[in-house]
Design an enzyme around this catalytic site. Structure first.
Site, short mmCIF file in Angstrom:
data_model
loop_
_atom_site.label_atom_id
_atom_site.label_comp_id
_atom_site.label_asym_id
_atom_site.label_seq_id
_atom_site.Cartn_x
_atom_site.Cartn_y
_atom_site.Cartn_z
N TYR A 36 8.23 68.80 78.99
CA TYR A 36 6.84 68.92 78.58
C TYR A 36 5.93 68.21 79.59
O TYR A 36 5.68 67.00 79.50
CB TYR A 36 6.62 68.33 77.18
CG TYR A 36 7.53 68.90 76.12
CD1 TYR A 36 8.18 70.12 76.28
CD2 TYR A 36 7.77 68.20 74.94
CE1 TYR A 36 9.02 70.64 75.31
CE2 TYR A 36 8.61 68.71 73.96
CZ TYR A 36 9.23 69.92 74.16
OH TYR A 36 10.08 70.42 73.19
N PRO B 98 9.00 75.53 63.46
CA PRO B 98 9.36 75.65 62.05
C PRO B 98 8.37 76.43 61.21
O PRO B 98 8.66 76.76 60.06
CB PRO B 98 9.42 74.20 61.58
CG PRO B 98 8.39 73.51 62.43
CD PRO B 98 8.50 74.18 63.78
N GLY C 120 4.02 82.83 61.33
CA GLY C 120 3.17 83.63 60.45
C GLY C 120 3.39 85.11 60.62
O GLY C 120 2.51 85.91 60.36
#
Length: 271
Positions: A54, A199, A202
């Site tokens: 990251y 987790p 949509g």
């Protein structure tokens, strides 16, 4: 039960935070990221997930700036095994490389020991015994507390456990994406923490329609119901939803208080 002991002795709140989405560039966006990380701790989050990948360590440095000295009960878990080569990233689980990556992570996080260190991906070009043997050596030296894996199969997990104790697995998993159901089951059987990344989804689907229906019944958001389902699905699941919005962070953490009925849980699971 909203707590879980990773490796049997590292107790955290089961609803954590994934820091991947936090902007790290200098300026107002970075200040907002620092404020969000601090708010996460204020809410009671005790597990924060980051990685060398990251931002090439920038995310780890951001968390250290925001939270060091760390609260005694806070676990910042990071991942190694992916390195930059020019403009690209590649898997690198060579023992000498893992040792350098861990030392860099210790420096960026400003700690002498990483309580949970996860192998971001298995390196197909390096023997598994060499990769995990290096992490085991680092654990024995006190630089790592516990060892975890990410994106592994049931067979890979089993082979890894023959080499070293595995405290956690971080695979993609949600109500709407259950590809790694068998890995979760293996983790539950062994008492291994399962940290689902991404987790909350949509996507439109039959399960998504049921998710919307249950959310309306409970007066909750679909994200909260999706997280509540994960918490109810298995006692070893520790979701780490990520966001760059404090409002969404607070909404996600409130999912720990959303209680599904047995009938709602069954409907969601079967959808």
């Amino acid at each position: 039960m909203n707590e879980f002991a990773i490796g049997g002795d590292l107790t955290v709140h089961r609803l954590g935070f994934g820091a991947m989405r936090l902007p790290t560039e200098a300026g107002p966006a970075r200040e907002a990221s620092i404020a969000l990380a601090r708010r996460a701790v204020e809410l009671g989050i005790t597990l924060i997930d980051t990685a060398h990948l990251y931002g090439g360590g920038a995310n780890e440095e951001l968390l250290a700036e925001a939270l060091y000295p760390y609260p005694e009960d806070l676990v910042v878990t990071t991942k190694v095994g992916v390195v930059r080569t020019g403009d690209d990233w590649k898997y690198d689980g060579r023992p000498e490389s893992l040792r350098v990556q861990v030392d860099e992570g210790l420096r960026r996080l400003r700690v002498e020991r990483i309580e949970l260190l996860q192998l971001h991906r298995l390196d197909p070009e390096t023997p598994l015994a060499d990769q995990l043997g290096a992490l085991r050596d680092l654990r024995d030296e006190g630089k790592i507390g516990r060892i975890g894996l990410s994106e592994v199969t049931v067979d890979e997990l089993a082979r890894a456990r023959e080499i070293v104790d595995i405290a956690s697995v971080q695979n993609r998993y949600s109500l709407l994406d259950r590809e790694h159901e068998a890995v979760l089951d293996a983790c539950e059987a062994a008492g291994i923490a399962f940290l689902p990344w991404r987790p909350v989804l949509g996507a439109a689907s039959e399960a998504g329609t049921e998710l919307t229906t249950v959310a309306a019944e409970l007066g909750a958001t679909t994200a909260q119901v999706g997280l509540a389902w994960l918490l109810a699905r298995s006692p070893v699941i520790l979701p780490i939803p990520g966001t760059a919005s404090i409002a969404h962070l607070e909404e996600n953490f409130a999912a720990a208080d959303v209680k599904l009925t047995a009938e709602q849980l069954e409907r969601l699971t079967k959808a």
